[in-house]
Design a protein around this motif. Structure first.
Motif, mmCIF file in Angstrom:
data_model
loop_
_atom_site.group_PDB
_atom_site.id
_atom_site.type_symbol
_atom_site.label_atom_id
_atom_site.label_comp_id
_atom_site.label_asym_id
_atom_site.label_seq_id
_atom_site.Cartn_x
_atom_site.Cartn_y
_atom_site.Cartn_z
ATOM 1 N N ASP A 140 -12.821 -51.644 -4.712
ATOM 2 C CA ASP A 140 -11.886 -51.329 -3.626
ATOM 3 C C ASP A 140 -12.112 -52.152 -2.368
ATOM 4 O O ASP A 140 -11.844 -51.692 -1.264
ATOM 5 C CB ASP A 140 -11.983 -49.845 -3.267
ATOM 6 C CG ASP A 140 -13.387 -49.431 -2.809
ATOM 7 O OD1 ASP A 140 -14.348 -50.175 -3.075
ATOM 8 O OD2 ASP A 140 -13.518 -48.371 -2.180
ATOM 9 N N LEU A 147 -8.902 -51.162 -7.719
ATOM 10 C CA LEU A 147 -8.199 -49.950 -7.289
ATOM 11 C C LEU A 147 -6.824 -50.286 -6.726
ATOM 12 O O LEU A 147 -5.825 -49.654 -7.066
ATOM 13 C CB LEU A 147 -9.028 -49.196 -6.253
ATOM 14 C CG LEU A 147 -8.409 -47.915 -5.693
ATOM 15 C CD1 LEU A 147 -8.165 -46.893 -6.793
ATOM 16 C CD2 LEU A 147 -9.296 -47.314 -4.605
ATOM 17 N N GLY A 148 -6.753 -51.293 -5.863
ATOM 18 C CA GLY A 148 -5.483 -51.691 -5.270
ATOM 19 C C GLY A 148 -4.498 -52.194 -6.310
ATOM 20 O O GLY A 148 -3.297 -51.884 -6.248
ATOM 21 N N THR A 172 -18.088 -48.514 -5.099
ATOM 22 C CA THR A 172 -17.099 -48.482 -4.029
ATOM 23 C C THR A 172 -17.690 -49.115 -2.769
ATOM 24 O O THR A 172 -18.908 -49.222 -2.623
ATOM 25 C CB THR A 172 -16.667 -47.046 -3.715
ATOM 26 O OG1 THR A 172 -17.805 -46.315 -3.216
ATOM 27 C CG2 THR A 172 -16.120 -46.355 -4.952
ATOM 28 N N VAL A 214 -7.897 -42.954 -11.965
ATOM 29 C CA VAL A 214 -7.151 -43.235 -10.737
ATOM 30 C C VAL A 214 -5.715 -42.733 -10.855
ATOM 31 O O VAL A 214 -5.184 -42.098 -9.939
ATOM 32 C CB VAL A 214 -7.179 -44.748 -10.437
ATOM 33 C CG1 VAL A 214 -6.193 -45.099 -9.313
ATOM 34 C CG2 VAL A 214 -8.585 -45.196 -10.062
ATOM 35 N N GLN A 269 -9.621 -41.810 -1.593
ATOM 36 C CA GLN A 269 -9.347 -43.242 -1.629
ATOM 37 C C GLN A 269 -7.953 -43.515 -2.169
ATOM 38 O O GLN A 269 -7.215 -44.368 -1.638
ATOM 39 C CB GLN A 269 -10.387 -43.952 -2.511
ATOM 40 C CG GLN A 269 -11.774 -44.028 -1.918
ATOM 41 C CD GLN A 269 -12.731 -44.695 -2.894
ATOM 42 O OE1 GLN A 269 -13.065 -44.132 -3.934
ATOM 43 N NE2 GLN A 269 -13.141 -45.887 -2.575
ATOM 44 N N TRP A 273 -4.758 -45.381 -0.218
ATOM 45 C CA TRP A 273 -4.087 -46.558 -0.757
ATOM 46 C C TRP A 273 -2.598 -46.296 -0.963
ATOM 47 O O TRP A 273 -1.766 -47.163 -0.696
ATOM 48 C CB TRP A 273 -4.745 -46.991 -2.067
ATOM 49 C CG TRP A 273 -5.882 -47.933 -1.848
ATOM 50 C CD1 TRP A 273 -7.213 -47.652 -1.914
ATOM 51 C CD2 TRP A 273 -5.785 -49.325 -1.507
ATOM 52 N NE1 TRP A 273 -7.961 -48.774 -1.620
ATOM 53 C CE2 TRP A 273 -7.112 -49.806 -1.382
ATOM 54 C CE3 TRP A 273 -4.738 -50.190 -1.291
ATOM 55 C CZ2 TRP A 273 -7.378 -51.128 -1.044
ATOM 56 C CZ3 TRP A 273 -5.011 -51.509 -0.959
ATOM 57 C CH2 TRP A 273 -6.323 -51.962 -0.838
#
Length: 282
Positions: A140, A147-148, A172, A214, A269, A273
């Motif tokens: 991230d 993650l993005g 992370t 996620v 998180q 995002w």
């Protein structure tokens, strides 16, 4: 004279910046610990305050060439600092074996990025006041990190091109900062431990396993049902490093730093995002 006597000697930590979210996470954690902070871009090493502890995050940049990070490593060898904490990566190993890699394992990366990470480490060869922290794959650090990418494709209903065979113990940004600053605190409190140390999350996973977790968290923020699509990653001309799960017992035994799961704080998180992605779309 310092307004706040923390007992740290030295009481200043210089961050050689990565140019992404790692910089802010390190700064917040250092402030909370009571350190004086100096943030320097890779081209500002000559402004380093003598006698500082340096956290070199320059190799952790998302889009910057590693040649600049190699120059930073070479310059820091001659810099007037008390100690250097160099942030490195599990990519220095070629991987591919179903076991945990400890600090004594020969670093023989097959990929170009792995060789660049190793070159930055080797630039410090022979330096006595050095601690190298190798981390599992970062998830991230910026919009192009795992993650993005997962959330961007999920929101736009695009197929997620992810690997489902190679495992790692991801890290992370917040956890990386926790570990790096904990090491700095102990060094500034009189610890003399040097060398190479590994850190990764307490539980390993593949990219698809990470993505499934996620997406499950992301679906909770939508009224309608949203489904994720997965696709195999495209072919790569360059050799890539395979499964790399780090053994982290040495860091625990020497510094007392415990591993955490990458699942801790994941829902928050994901929420942050999603807020960014929706704000950017408006």
């Amino acid at each position: 004279m310092s307004e706040l006597n923390t007992g740290y000697m030295p009481d200043t930590v210089a961050i050689i910046t990565a140019g992404n979210e790692i910089d802010g996470a390190l700064q917040k954690r250092l402030q909370r610990a009571g350190f004086r902070i100096q943030q320097l871009a890779p081209g500002e090493i000559d402004q380093l305050r003598p006698g500082s502890i340096v956290i070199n995050a320059s190799a952790c940049a998302d889009n910057r060439g590693m040649s600049e990070s190699l120059q930073v490593s070479e310059q820091l060898c001659a810099a007037p600092c008390e100690h250097i904490i160099h942030l490195s990566s599990c990519r220095v190993f070629s991987g591919g074996e179903r076991r945990r890699y400890d600090e004594d394992e020969p670093a023989e990366p097959q990929s170009l990025s792995g060789r660049e990470w190793l070159a930055c480490e080797e630039a410090f060869s022979g330096l006595q006041n050095l601690t190298i922290l190798r981390f599992g794959w970062m998830v991230d650090s910026g919009p192009d990190a795992l993650l993005g990418r997962i959330l961007r494709d999920f929101v736009s209903a695009e197929p997620l091109a992810l690997d489902g065979s190679d495992s790692g113990n991801p890290v992370t940004v917040v956890d990386m900062a926790r570990v790096a600053v904990a090491v700095a605190q102990q060094l500034a409190s009189g610890a003399t431990a040097t060398g190479v140390f590994h850190y990764g999350s307490s539980d390993s996973c593949t990219e698809i396993e990470f993505a499934l977790e996620v997406v499950e968290r992301a679906q909770a923020f939508y009224d309608e049902e949203r489904l994720a699509q997965f696709a195999a990653p495209g072919g790569e001309d360059e050799k890539r490093d395979r499964s790399i799960v780090l053994s982290c017992g040495k860091l625990r035994d020497v510094f007392g730093i415990q591993q955490r799961s990458w699942r801790q704080g994941l829902t928050r998180q994901v929420e942050l995002w999603l807020e960014r992605l929706h704000a950017a779309a408006e």
